[in-house]
Write a protein that holds these residues in place. Structure first.
Motif: not given
Lengths: 419, 419
Positions: B139-151, B123-127, B172-178
């Motif tokens: 955040f480190t995991i998501l950043e490693y895979f180039g996943i854009k993080m939204i606060n 996909l062109p972008e995953v958020k 493009a928003v594929k998930g959330m961490v909780c």
């Protein structure tokens, strides 16, 4: 009269078959349930490492191994594996309970982030060279990542290097898997000439990576074990330090489900692996690293320990080899290499007969490794290779299983010859 | 006279600063070397799990845990974690020594092979939505895979769901961490209303996945711990069984480096995870699974064990809270939530002051979690949040560190107010 089945008349074969079927039916009547499918240590081998659990201290070189930290392993364990692989501790990362995971994760890293400039996932095609017969779980990893596998024939000295050197001219060929000592399943140790030739390769792909799975590095059956050159001593001569990552574990030294794994790699590769590892984990299980370091003391402790395994395993290999000799030698229907270490005996039967052997064995209650599993995609085009794993069954069961196997090989080949 | 620094005159602030600097210099003279940076259990907590090593048997429900097999864990350990997470054992996979690896590997799986029809790498972008402040290693995991993080802002009841419900309209928003219970770092437990709202979401992305990191599921500081709804009871009501994977571990129950992790997921997700797992490993460390199952017996064993942790931890939290109350309350420069469990106290200081607090602490020998680490990309735009980890230092050191922290907070804020 010749014992060669290939030269017998239809009548002679029929007579043989009758005798063999009688024996086969006797076996079936026994209602056996035996397993020669996987390279599992036997219960007596597991007992050798009982002492692991007696390690009660939690401190290694002043480090509390119960708590967080030490991403690449505790120093004592790094030293142990560095000595085992003949490298410096700074070239070692200690892994989880088995090296298969380390290999999967490394291939995964090459796929997602690359080993050079371009992640392999971004390429139209990635190919790997696979000496065959080989280890099915390597093939499973490569297939999972859509990496195209190319069969490379094995010689008595290792992979057919003429063939390898041809294939690596293709820049899509990104790597090769090798079990360089007591290869799975043939038990072949790569010769000095082959190791030198591997170390000196100049693949078209700059990010070519060899998975050097040294799973059986100390798994000798004889006191004078095979000698494998330390490829890390040779790689620098050709500027190839980054071309290879070595893997090993104590899965078949201590406990298969609860050992310690390790990898050895160049400075560049260690840095790249640590970058991923720092996102993937805080540290692997350092308690288990500590148990292993304490239990063995040093690499000589491992070598002494392996002699105890050999004392258990050699008679088991001998049982299988005895039956192969007695029942199959000189009949023109099967060949095998007598291994000097490792976990398997690789048996090649007449083309087109291996699957049938597997079926016959199964019907009589003996499970073999899935026929074909020793080839990429499970396809043994000649339908010829059978991997025998003699380590797990107790000796009395192994006697039965090996005898039955030999009966099944003969039956399958006679069926084939009789057409 | 008001104690509000924000209402003091320049002269009054200068006077305060003088007094604080005197105390600060006294601290510096002590040459402290204290660490409040990571959520590490203290040595006394580790002693609570000594008994793990006394487990000498190797047999669990007839299984020799030393040998290969049982990809998803031994039944006894699956039962233990199933009861802990309130699901059936068939919805559980036991993992390696920490759940961080399970989460990394799951995100990696979504990236390489997808959670639905299309691998995220294609996909062109995953958020991903990231409630903040949050856990830096997510955040480190998501950043490693180039996943854009939204606060996503946190409220006292959990993530700001109005905001979440807006963002999930974007495919493009594929998930959330909780971290739903005693969140890292604030210690907030998601309210029943928030859990219900999360379970009922209808994201535009059909392969939306929530990483439900229940790291502190039994980590109460009080006898009457916070209640978190079992989201697996609610998801089916909205046809959302596949939308969430739960993770937990014994990292902060037994040993941080040598615990056991587990995940809970729907039938579909379990099947997808096992497919990858079958290529990645033969089995995780079943000896350690067995040790944990034997040591605790059942989930009540875990709950009893956690009371011993609380007895050690509550006084430590109280030390920090006492200093915050005494030194910072009513000054208009800091706020915090009093947590009822978990591992952290989250302190918000005046905007633009957190980094300076970190510097001042460091100069005087106290290391805090890197300021900014509680935000994606390490960027706390308000430069306000400080994560305090009170568990590792002994109480006497913690008294010093907490007092120093309060001094530094005041100094930094006065510097800011004085301009």
């Amino acid at each position: 009269m010749s014992e060669l089945y290939t030269e017998m008349t239809a009548g002679e074969l029929k007579e043989r078959k009758k005798l063999l079927l009688r024996r086969y039916d006797d076996f079936k009547a026994k209602g056996l349930k035996l397993d020669m499918s996987r390279g599992k240590p036997g219960a007596d081998q597991l007992e050798l490492s009982k002492g692991l659990n007696d390690v009660e201290s939690y401190i290694s070189d002043g480090i509390d191994v119960r708590n967080y930290g030490f991403l690449d392993g505790i120093p004592a364990c790094k030293k142990l594996f560095a000595d085992l692989m003949g490298v410096s501790p700074e070239n070692v990362i200690i892994g989880p309970n088995e090296s298969l995971t380390l290999m999967f994760d490394y291939i995964c890293q090459c796929f997602t982030h690359g080993a050079g400039d371009i992640p392999w996932r971004c390429l139209p095609e990635v190919k790997f060279l696979c000496p065959v017969p080989g280890y099915d779980r390597h093939f499973t990893i490569l297939e999972y990542f859509g990496i195209k596998m190319i069969n490379i024939g094995m010689t008595a000295e290792g992979p057919d290097m003429d063939s390898v050197e041809e294939y690596i001219k293709d820049p899509a060929v990104k790597g090769m898997v090798c079990v360089p000592k007591y290869s799975n399943p043939q038990g072949v140790t790569f010769s000095a000439a082959v190791v030198e030739r591997i170390a000196s390769m100049k693949p078209a792909a700059e990010d070519f990576r060899i998975i050097w799975d040294n799973a059986y590095c100390v798994h000798d059956l004889f006191d004078d074990g095979d000698e494998l050159l330390n490829i890390f001593d040779i790689l620098p001569k050709y500027g190839n330090e980054d071309m290879l990552v070595e893997f090993c574990s104590t899965s078949k030294i201590t406990f298969p489900g609860a050992g310690v794994s390790a990898l050895a790699a160049s400075k560049n590769n260690i840095a790249a692996i640590k970058k991923r590892l720092g996102a993937q984990t805080i540290s692997y299980d350092k308690m288990n690293q500590h148990r292993h370091a304490e239990f063995f003391g040093d690499v000589n402790g491992i070598r002494e320990h392996m002699k105890k395994h050999a004392a258990i395993l050699k008679p088991k290999f001998d049982i299988v080899l005895k039956h192969l000799e007695n029942e199959l030698r000189g009949k023109g229907i099967a060949s095998w290499i007598t291994p000097r270490g490792g976990y398997f005996i690789s048996l090649d039967v007449m083309d087109g007969c291996a699957k049938r052997v597997g079926e016959l064995c199964k019907e009589a209650g003996v499970v073999l490794t899935s026929v074909g599993a020793t080839y990429p995609y499970g396809i043994d085009e000649r339908d010829s290779n059978i991997r025998i794993a003699p380590t797990f069954p107790p000796s009395d069961e192994l006697e039965l299983a090996a005898e039955l196997l030999c009966i099944c090989v003969q039956l399958a080949c006679i069926e084939k010859l009789a057409g």
